[in-house]
Scaffold this motif. Structure first.
Motif, mmCIF file in Angstrom:
data_model
loop_
_atom_site.group_PDB
_atom_site.id
_atom_site.type_symbol
_atom_site.label_atom_id
_atom_site.label_comp_id
_atom_site.label_asym_id
_atom_site.label_seq_id
_atom_site.Cartn_x
_atom_site.Cartn_y
_atom_site.Cartn_z
ATOM 1 N N THR A 1 7.934 47.188 37.936
ATOM 2 C CA THR A 1 8.650 46.983 36.684
ATOM 3 C C THR A 1 7.798 46.175 35.720
ATOM 4 N N LEU A 2 6.983 45.271 36.256
ATOM 5 C CA LEU A 2 6.093 44.497 35.401
ATOM 6 C C LEU A 2 5.037 45.409 34.781
ATOM 7 N N MET A 3 4.571 46.402 35.557
ATOM 8 C CA MET A 3 3.562 47.318 35.041
ATOM 9 C C MET A 3 4.161 48.280 34.009
ATOM 10 N N SER A 4 5.452 48.575 34.146
ATOM 11 C CA SER A 4 6.048 49.539 33.234
ATOM 12 C C SER A 4 6.373 48.937 31.875
ATOM 13 N N ARG A 5 6.421 47.624 31.771
ATOM 14 C CA ARG A 5 6.707 46.991 30.483
ATOM 15 C C ARG A 5 5.511 47.106 29.555
ATOM 16 N N ASP A 6 5.800 47.002 28.305
ATOM 17 C CA ASP A 6 4.692 47.010 27.359
ATOM 18 C C ASP A 6 4.126 45.588 27.225
ATOM 19 N N LEU A 7 3.003 45.462 26.543
ATOM 20 C CA LEU A 7 2.297 44.177 26.431
ATOM 21 C C LEU A 7 3.127 43.156 25.652
ATOM 22 N N GLY A 8 3.854 43.581 24.674
ATOM 23 C CA GLY A 8 4.656 42.655 23.869
ATOM 24 C C GLY A 8 5.736 41.972 24.668
ATOM 25 N N SER A 9 6.385 42.704 25.581
ATOM 26 C CA SER A 9 7.440 42.087 26.379
ATOM 27 C C SER A 9 6.877 41.129 27.417
ATOM 28 N N VAL A 10 5.664 41.379 27.861
ATOM 29 C CA VAL A 10 5.053 40.474 28.833
ATOM 30 C C VAL A 10 4.626 39.184 28.149
ATOM 31 N N VAL A 11 4.054 39.291 26.948
ATOM 32 C CA VAL A 11 3.538 38.118 26.265
ATOM 33 C C VAL A 11 4.662 37.305 25.634
ATOM 34 N N PHE A 12 5.615 37.987 24.991
ATOM 35 C CA PHE A 12 6.622 37.270 24.233
ATOM 36 C C PHE A 12 7.974 37.160 24.925
ATOM 37 N N GLY A 13 8.078 37.625 26.161
ATOM 38 C CA GLY A 13 9.339 37.545 26.898
ATOM 39 C C GLY A 13 9.544 36.155 27.475
ATOM 40 N N PRO A 14 10.754 35.866 27.955
ATOM 41 C CA PRO A 14 11.019 34.561 28.551
ATOM 42 C C PRO A 14 10.273 34.408 29.883
ATOM 43 N N GLN A 15 9.982 33.170 30.195
ATOM 44 C CA GLN A 15 9.269 32.917 31.451
ATOM 45 C C GLN A 15 10.196 33.156 32.624
ATOM 46 N N ALA A 16 9.631 33.679 33.722
ATOM 47 C CA ALA A 16 10.457 34.031 34.871
ATOM 48 C C ALA A 16 10.977 32.786 35.593
#
Length: 154
Positions: free
Chosen positions: A133-148
């Motif tokens: 699921t982490l690989m399927s996200r785009d770069l914007g959601s990984v960089v600007f998403g909330p911390q896990a």
């Protein structure tokens, strides 16, 4: 010249009148000849000079020791043992004269860190669904998403 000045004069020049400055010699000799306290200071200084001369005599043994030490210091030092794995000490050395080993080690560490980050070796392999699921996200959601871990957002 008074007694305090004579004491300072004797402390700095010693009891030998030959070492006294010409400008002060006559004053000091007059004071020593005229006062008993000044004569006592002069005798104490003579005794101190004699003790210092006795303890600082250079003997043949001292000359031999000095010659041995200077001969040993003049010879080249033996080659020091260098450990095989010494790159951390090369990085910690603050002398910047041979800079290329430190720069090469720093570049290798940076490249290794980059490749480990790109390869994803820090991700757990036992939970493939989370990494998928982490690989399927785009770069914007990984960089600007909330911390896990904390849930804090940017």
């Amino acid at each position: 010249m008074n007694r305090e000045q004579l004491q300072t004069f004797l402390d700095s020049h010693g009891a030998d009148p030959a070492r006294w400055p010409e400008s002060e010699r006559a004053k000091a000799e007059r004071l020593i000849a005229s006062e008993a306290d000044a004569r006592a200071m002069f005798e104490e200084t003579k005794l101190l000079d004699a003790m210092l001369a006795r303890h600082t005599q250079i003997t043949q043994d001292n000359d031999d020791a000095v010659a041995r030490v200077t001969r040993r210091l003049a010879s080249p030092l033996p080659r020091q043992k260098v450990p095989f794995w010494r790159w951390p000490t090369v990085l910690l050395d603050w002398e910047f004269s041979p800079a290329w080993p430190r720069v090469a080690a720093l570049a290798c560490c940076a490249a290794l860190g980059f490749f480990i980050g790109i390869a994803g070796l820090d991700r757990p392999f036992d939970r493939l669904d989370q990494s998928a699921t982490l690989m399927s996200r785009d770069l914007g959601s990984v960089v600007f998403g909330p911390q896990a871990l904390t849930g804090a957002g940017p």
